[in-house]
Write a protein that holds these residues in place. Structure first.
Motif, PDB file in Angstrom:
ATOM      1  N   VAL A 172       0.839  -1.202   0.000  1.00  0.00           N
ATOM      2  CA  VAL A 172       0.000   0.000   0.000  1.00  0.00           C
ATOM      3  C   VAL A 172       0.874   1.252   0.000  1.00  0.00           C
TER       4      VAL A 172
ATOM      5  N   ALA B 287      -5.086   3.208  -3.116  1.00  0.00           N
ATOM      6  CA  ALA B 287      -3.993   2.285  -2.819  1.00  0.00           C
ATOM      7  C   ALA B 287      -4.470   1.102  -1.977  1.00  0.00           C
TER       8      ALA B 287
ATOM      9  N   THR C 125       2.484   1.734  -3.423  1.00  0.00           N
ATOM     10  CA  THR C 125       1.486   2.237  -4.371  1.00  0.00           C
ATOM     11  C   THR C 125       1.178   3.699  -4.101  1.00  0.00           C
ATOM     12  N   MET C 126       1.089   4.074  -2.838  1.00  0.00           N
ATOM     13  CA  MET C 126       0.840   5.472  -2.491  1.00  0.00           C
ATOM     14  C   MET C 126       1.951   6.375  -3.019  1.00  0.00           C
TER      15      MET C 126
END
Length: 398
Positions: A13, A146, A16-17
């Motif tokens: 996560v 995300a 992806t952020m």
């Protein structure tokens, strides 16, 4: 929602952020401009904290990337004990649970502070200031994108769009579990949170940082450190507010003349005590109240002390417990100062502007605590954890 996301999902996560923030850089800055245009501009420090430019986006991306690469702070064994009766007793780090972050005007908190709390396995509740609403909502949408990409509930990062009355009601009677609150902002916000909270609060406190120029100081070094601490960024809690000068400093008048000239180059307003009231353009200090103030502006107060002991006493009386510095060539004096000044960070021959989680090697910070429990100073990833005791037996009774 699962009570804990595994480290692979948390890291995914965060990675992806970082990509989303980079991809949406232009949109983030454009959205932030709408917040800036709506701000009335009365507080230059708040406006500075509110603004998101390429440098701040770079910081958000770097923070997320660093967090994704760091070791899992959960499940770290801190203590192990073999009981006489055969039980195995250990203590390991664990998440707090749900962390509420209340903050003013800083959209980067929506990324950096939330990222640290998320990596630490906590559910995040964000309550930002109305002046940065559009920026915050845009960034929270990225969090949700995300999270959904990795099949994690969007409940892990939530934004509370509450006004002051609604926030007070939530603090006093939360509609969901709260385990920890971190207020990041001015003294009014901190006092409001402490007054109404029903769970532990980490006080990300005020600055009001002091620097003492010892009689044995390198005066050229002192000039550089003072100017850096006061003028490079006035909106931050590690900025310098007060300068104490030893009465026995050699060539004191020449030093003051150079210092005043340097400060005036940055249009710094000078408040001075009786010893320095002859400084051209200085405002004479009329009472002790000013020594308590955190300026968050191009303002500085200058005073004279008889010796190191008086400097320490003044700092411990008036300082915010954040950062304090001494400039001296005397190692013994420096050691005395650093041991006896009651601040989260103490400096010898360096600027208070370094009190920062990234600068201290923590890879970022949730806040800078001026409390002494459970962690003091910059709170990094490894500090935003509590602990649990694990006891394994085979039928032992007491």
């Amino acid at each position: 929602m699962s009570l804990l996301l595994d480290i692979q999902t948390r890291n995914a996560v965060l990675t992806t952020m970082a990509s989303l923030v980079e991809k949406e850089r232009t949109a983030i800055i454009a959205t932030n401009k709408k917040d800036l245009d709506a701000y009335n501009g009365e507080d230059i420090a708040m406006e500075d904290r509110l603004k998101v430019d390429d440098g701040k986006v770079d910081g958000m991306v770097l923070s997320l990337q660093q967090l994704a690469s760091q070791e899992d702070p959960l499940g770290v064994e801190r203590f192990n004990f073999a009981h006489d009766n055969g039980m195995q007793v250990s203590n390991k780090t664990a998440p707090f649970g749900t962390v509420l972050i209340i903050y003013e005007s800083r959209p980067d908190v929506t990324i950096e502070a939330a990222g640290i709390a998320f990596k630490s396995g906590n559910k995040i509740l964000l309550k930002g200031g109305k002046e940065s609403l559009l920026s915050n909502l845009f960034l929270v949408d990225l969090w949700h994108t995300a999270l959904k990409k990795h099949n994690a509930s969007t409940d892990w990062v939530q934004y509370l769009q509450y006004n002051r009355t609604e926030t007070q009601a939530f603090l006093e009677n939360p509609s969901q579990r709260l385990d920890l609150i971190v207020p990041r902002g001015g003294e009014r916000l901190i006092e409001f949170t402490k007054k109404h909270a029903t769970c532990p609060v980490i006080v990300s406190g005020r600055g009001n940082n002091f620097l003492y120029v010892d009689a044995d100081a390198d005066v050229d070094m002192a000039l550089d450190i003072i100017v850096n601490g006061k003028t490079t960024k006035i909106s931050v809690c590690n900025a310098l507010d007060k300068v104490l000068i030893d009465a026995n400093l050699p060539n004191k008048a020449a030093f003051i003349e150079k210092l005043v000239a340097k400060l005036k180059e940055s249009n710094v307003t000078i408040h001075a005590d009786d010893a320095f009231s002859s400084i051209e353009g200085a405002i004479k200090i009329k009472d002790d109240a000013i020594w308590h103030q955190e300026f968050l502006d191009f303002i500085i107060a200058i005073g004279e002390v008889k010796n190191t002991e008086e400097a320490i006493q003044m700092i411990n009386t008036y300082g915010g417990g954040h950062s304090a510095a001494i400039v001296t060539k005397n190692e013994t004096t420096a050691s005395t100062f650093m041991n006896e000044v009651d601040s989260a960070a103490v400096y010898h021959n360096a600027s208070t502007r370094f009190t920062d989680g990234g600068q201290f090697g923590l890879g970022g910070e949730l806040a800078i605590s001026t409390d002494k429990l459970h962690q003091r100073g910059p709170i990094g990833l490894q500090h935003l954890v509590t602990n649990k005791w694990y006891v394994k037996g085979n039928g032992q009774i007491r």
